[in-house]
Design a protein around this motif. Structure first.
Motif, PDB file in Angstrom:
ATOM      1  N   GLU A 119     -19.669  42.501  -6.710  1.00 22.09           N
ATOM      2  CA  GLU A 119     -18.347  43.130  -6.587  1.00 22.09           C
ATOM      3  C   GLU A 119     -18.334  44.516  -7.244  1.00 22.09           C
ATOM      4  O   GLU A 119     -17.697  45.435  -6.753  1.00 22.09           O
ATOM      5  N   GLY A 157     -20.866  46.423  -7.426  1.00 25.72           N
ATOM      6  CA  GLY A 157     -21.793  47.300  -6.707  1.00 25.72           C
ATOM      7  C   GLY A 157     -23.046  47.638  -7.500  1.00 25.72           C
ATOM      8  O   GLY A 157     -23.669  48.673  -7.257  1.00 25.72           O
ATOM      9  N   LYS A 165     -21.004  40.911  -0.038  1.00 20.73           N
ATOM     10  CA  LYS A 165     -20.968  42.305  -0.492  1.00 20.73           C
ATOM     11  C   LYS A 165     -19.585  42.948  -0.369  1.00 20.73           C
ATOM     12  O   LYS A 165     -19.422  44.106  -0.680  1.00 20.73           O
ATOM     13  N   THR A 169     -15.706  43.957  -1.183  1.00 26.71           N
ATOM     14  CA  THR A 169     -15.018  44.248  -2.440  1.00 26.71           C
ATOM     15  C   THR A 169     -13.552  43.841  -2.322  1.00 26.71           C
ATOM     16  O   THR A 169     -12.956  43.939  -1.258  1.00 26.71           O
ATOM     17  N   SER A 170     -12.996  43.410  -3.428  1.00 17.27           N
ATOM     18  CA  SER A 170     -11.597  42.987  -3.444  1.00 17.27           C
ATOM     19  C   SER A 170     -10.679  44.076  -3.965  1.00 17.27           C
ATOM     20  O   SER A 170      -9.467  43.927  -3.924  1.00 17.27           O
TER      21      SER A 170
END
Length: 128
Positions: A45, A47, A71, A73-74
């Motif tokens: 998350e 990176g 992969k 993202t939130s």
């Protein structure tokens, strides 16, 4: 004064039990793999690809299979993610020390240091 125990202890493990039993080492492996998998999710998350690869290698070693990864993202707060990753790495470190897994312990300690350093950067510091 005391009467001898005449029945079998309820705490003894029967050999003919209908379910499989795991050793302490197997249980610790499962627990460590779980903590490292959670750490891997947070690391992905954030990176941090190189760190994520090292964690994935350890999870694969413990589970015997490549871990599933996402992969996406939130959009979560990076400082919060670093705090969570630090806590997860700490849990992994405790279990790795319990099972005397040097590689996982070193990796966990390095991740704790990295997330501590990231939290001290002025751009990430926010109120907890």
């Amino acid at each position: 004064m005391y009467e001898p125990i005449r029945t079998r202890s309820v705490h003894s493990v029967a050999d003919d039990a209908p379910y499989p039993h795991r050793t302490r080492e197997e249980e610790l492996d499962i627990q460590l793999a779980g903590h490292l998998s959670a750490l891997l999710a947070v690391t992905d998350e954030l990176g941090l690809d190189e760190a994520a690869e090292h964690i994935a290698d350890q999870v694969a070693r413990l589970r015997g299979a490549t871990p599933a990864r996402h992969k996406g993202t939130s959009g979560a707060d990076p400082a919060g993610l670093h705090r969570r990753a630090h806590a997860l790495a700490g849990r992994a470190l405790v279990v790795a020390a319990s099972r005397a897994d040097t590689a996982a312990a070193i990796l966990s300690a390095e991740r704790m240091d990295a997330h501590t350093a990231a939290l001290t950067e002025p751009r990430l510091v926010s109120a907890p």
